[in-house]
Design an enzyme around this catalytic site. Structure first.
Site, PDB file in Angstrom:
ATOM      1  N   ARG A  87       0.826  -1.220   0.000  1.00 61.72           N
ATOM      2  CA  ARG A  87       0.000   0.000   0.000  1.00 61.72           C
ATOM      3  C   ARG A  87       0.856   1.264   0.000  1.00 61.72           C
ATOM      4  O   ARG A  87       0.466   2.276  -0.584  1.00 61.72           O
ATOM      5  CB  ARG A  87      -0.942  -0.005   1.201  1.00 61.72           C
ATOM      6  CG  ARG A  87      -2.063  -0.992   0.999  1.00 61.72           C
ATOM      7  CD  ARG A  87      -3.057  -0.929   2.126  1.00 61.72           C
ATOM      8  NE  ARG A  87      -4.271  -1.598   1.739  1.00 61.72           N
ATOM      9  CZ  ARG A  87      -5.094  -2.207   2.577  1.00 61.72           C
ATOM     10  NH1 ARG A  87      -4.831  -2.226   3.864  1.00 61.72           N
ATOM     11  NH2 ARG A  87      -6.189  -2.781   2.138  1.00 61.72           N
ATOM     12  N   LYS A 106     -19.749 -15.802   2.074  1.00 62.28           N
ATOM     13  CA  LYS A 106     -21.136 -15.373   2.255  1.00 62.28           C
ATOM     14  C   LYS A 106     -21.786 -14.757   1.024  1.00 62.28           C
ATOM     15  O   LYS A 106     -21.217 -13.877   0.385  1.00 62.28           O
ATOM     16  CB  LYS A 106     -21.177 -14.318   3.367  1.00 62.28           C
ATOM     17  CG  LYS A 106     -20.961 -14.892   4.735  1.00 62.28           C
ATOM     18  CD  LYS A 106     -21.579 -13.953   5.746  1.00 62.28           C
ATOM     19  CE  LYS A 106     -20.801 -13.904   7.023  1.00 62.28           C
ATOM     20  NZ  LYS A 106     -20.581 -12.549   7.476  1.00 62.28           N
ATOM     21  N   GLY A 166      -9.552  -8.909  -0.141  1.00 64.05           N
ATOM     22  CA  GLY A 166      -8.466  -9.281   0.767  1.00 64.05           C
ATOM     23  C   GLY A 166      -8.035 -10.732   0.628  1.00 64.05           C
ATOM     24  O   GLY A 166      -6.837 -11.028   0.503  1.00 64.05           O
ATOM     25  N   GLY A 180     -13.354  -3.433  -0.165  1.00 64.16           N
ATOM     26  CA  GLY A 180     -14.691  -2.849   0.014  1.00 64.16           C
ATOM     27  C   GLY A 180     -15.012  -1.829  -1.062  1.00 64.16           C
ATOM     28  O   GLY A 180     -16.116  -1.807  -1.623  1.00 64.16           O
TER      29      GLY A 180
HETATM   30  P1  AMP Z   1     -15.104 -13.881   2.466  1.00 65.20           P
HETATM   31  O1  AMP Z   1     -14.547 -13.412   3.774  1.00 65.20           O
HETATM   32  O2  AMP Z   1     -16.570 -13.907   2.389  1.00 65.20           O
HETATM   33  O3  AMP Z   1     -14.435 -13.232   1.275  1.00 65.20           O
HETATM   34  O4  AMP Z   1     -14.701 -15.405   2.357  1.00 65.20           O
HETATM   35  C1  AMP Z   1     -13.376 -15.843   2.344  1.00 65.20           C
HETATM   36  C2  AMP Z   1     -13.301 -17.099   3.123  1.00 65.20           C
HETATM   37  O5  AMP Z   1     -14.218 -18.042   2.603  1.00 65.20           O
HETATM   38  C3  AMP Z   1     -11.948 -17.746   3.056  1.00 65.20           C
HETATM   39  O6  AMP Z   1     -11.297 -17.536   4.278  1.00 65.20           O
HETATM   40  C4  AMP Z   1     -12.265 -19.230   2.836  1.00 65.20           C
HETATM   41  O7  AMP Z   1     -11.646 -20.043   3.790  1.00 65.20           O
HETATM   42  C5  AMP Z   1     -13.767 -19.290   3.016  1.00 65.20           C
HETATM   43  N1  AMP Z   1     -14.396 -20.355   2.213  1.00 65.20           N
HETATM   44  C6  AMP Z   1     -14.251 -20.594   0.918  1.00 65.20           C
HETATM   45  N2  AMP Z   1     -14.965 -21.695   0.552  1.00 65.20           N
HETATM   46  C7  AMP Z   1     -15.561 -22.159   1.660  1.00 65.20           C
HETATM   47  C8  AMP Z   1     -16.427 -23.255   1.924  1.00 65.20           C
HETATM   48  N3  AMP Z   1     -16.779 -24.079   0.960  1.00 65.20           N
HETATM   49  N4  AMP Z   1     -16.872 -23.412   3.182  1.00 65.20           N
HETATM   50  C9  AMP Z   1     -16.496 -22.554   4.143  1.00 65.20           C
HETATM   51  N5  AMP Z   1     -15.687 -21.491   3.955  1.00 65.20           N
HETATM   52  C10 AMP Z   1     -15.230 -21.285   2.717  1.00 65.20           C
END
Ligand code: AMP
Length: 396
Positions: free
Chosen positions: A38, A200, A353, A376
């Site tokens: 950064r 999510k 990230g 974001g």
């Molecule tokens: P996010 O914070 O929503 O961008 O999600 C990123 C996180 O999603 C990463 O740390 C991954 O470990 C997790 N992730 C990816 N695929 C899966 C899955 N099938 N089940 C649970 N966590 C997941």
């Protein structure tokens, strides 16, 4: 198209220029900067201002000190790292604003020099966009520059307040980020493919909807794909799922059909007996997830399917891992997708990230057309929103 004024559109010579940078850098336990990306990204703007004899006043946030002075969040490590990068002394203040700071800038500072204020978030007025705080910061300078793309979606004092009181322009990083992301969305070379992953659906509701109006294909993997399988009526066992988003997922599947978008979900899944890095694993077709197992990565057939999609695309946007890539047993899908995108001759734009952590882990950082520095902020641009930190800058 970026339609805001930049540092090149304003006379900065012999002016005091306050620059919002994003020096929210990771530190280790000895307070050394672990990753200086950064800081490096701000150098184009800083070199320009130094070459053009401005007094440069930097301001940034770091971490979440919640409106209080917290020593481990001081900006001294970032200031030291900057000194190393530009091979020049950078004076660091222990306050965000004071009469002494103002007096130093006015009377003791030379043109072409750089000073840096203390972490903005030590002052509660930063997050609340307090006008008194904004005016104090503005009183230090003649011109405001925003080069903190990573903070441009936050309507905080240093982003949305200070520029109200000064001629306000963008730095080069801000210009490049907004320009690249908006042109990818507005006039992509086709076919245009978006690959979304992560845990999510609820974090990406508006992004998915907006992308379905722009892309030719959408690949969806990772934790959020299970909410879509539920929408299709599949058994997903103990896989992560947001029940309250199932109706939304149904709506998106319909929207994809209506807009003629290829909506691709994984066809086979690496399942685990429990959520653990050493869990037993096996690969099953997506229709056959046993009730007490959970999906943690995409299988080889899905990798192949997605690789083909990547190969035939001319523009690719990627945000979010397609599996729990932090664990070796469940990283294969994310690693393969990252490599395939890196090797593609398409325009490739990546952000977020976890996605940046993944490309770093697989040594692919230099292999994309654009790596967005703002998770974001890039998401909000993809949602079709105008960023508060950009809206407030002077029009061209
Ligand atoms: P996010 O914070 O929503 O961008 O999600 C990123 C996180 O999603 C990463 O740390 C991954 O470990 C997790 N992730 C990816 N695929 C899966 C899955 N099938 N089940 C649970 N966590 C997941």
């Amino acid at each position: 198209m970026f339609n805001k004024k930049t540092v090149e559109d304003i006379e900065v010579k012999n002016k005091k220029v306050i620059v919002r940078v994003d020096y929210n850098v990771p530190l280790d336990e000895n307070l050394n900067v672990v990753d200086n990306t950064r800081i490096k990204l701000s150098l184009d703007t800083l070199n320009y201002l130094m070459d053009n004899d401005a007094k440069i006043i930097l301001m940034s946030h770091l971490g979440r000190p919640k409106g209080k002075v917290v020593d481990k969040f001081r900006l001294d490590p970032a200031a030291k790292e900057l000194e190393k990068l530009i091979d020049k002394k950078v004076k660091k203040f222990d306050e965000t604003y004071s009469e002494e700071v103002k007096d130093y800038i006015e009377n003791d500072m030379d043109y072409g020099d750089i000073v840096i204020l203390e972490n903005l978030r030590f002052n509660p007025g930063e997050k609340s966009n307090d006008s008194v705080f904004s005016k104090s910061l503005a009183s230090l300078a003649d011109i405001y520059v925003n080069d903190a793309f990573g903070a441009a979606h936050r309507a905080h004092a240093s982003v949305a307040g200070v520029p109200k009181y000064l001629p306000a322009v963008a730095g080069f990083l801000m210009q490049k980020e907004v320009d690249t992301l908006t042109s990818v969305m507005e006039s992509p070379r086709r076919p245009f493919l978006a690959i979304l992953g992560g845990s999510k659906v609820s974090d990406k509701l508006q992004v998915i909807k907006n992308l379905l109006g722009k892309v030719d294909s959408l690949v969806l993997g990772g934790g959020m794909s299970y909410t879509f399988y539920r929408a299709k009526g599949f058994e997903i066992g103990k896989s992560i799922c947001e029940d309250e988003q199932i109706d939304y997922a149904k709506e998106m599947l319909k929207l994809a059909e209506k807009n003629n978008v290829d909506f691709l979900l994984p066809i086979d899944i690496v399942i685990a007996s429990e959520y653990d890095k050493d869990a037993d694993k096996k690969v099953v077709p997506v229709q056959s997830i046993p009730v007490d197992w959970m999906g943690l990565d995409i299988g080889d057939k899905s990798i192949e399917l997605f690789e083909k999609e990547i190969e035939k695309s001319e523009t690719i946007f990627w945000n979010g891992p397609v599996g729990v890539f932090e664990w070796e047993k469940f990283e294969k899908g994310t690693k393969a997708i990252a490599k395939a995108i890196a090797e593609s001759s398409a325009i490739t734009v990546v952000g977020g990230g976890d996605t940046l952590a993944a490309i770093k882990k697989y040594n692919l950082s230099g292999k994309f057309s654009h790596v967005s520095s703002g998770g974001g902020a890039s998401m909000e641009l993809l949602e079709g929103k105008e960023l508060p930190g950009v809206a407030v800058l002077m029009d061209k």
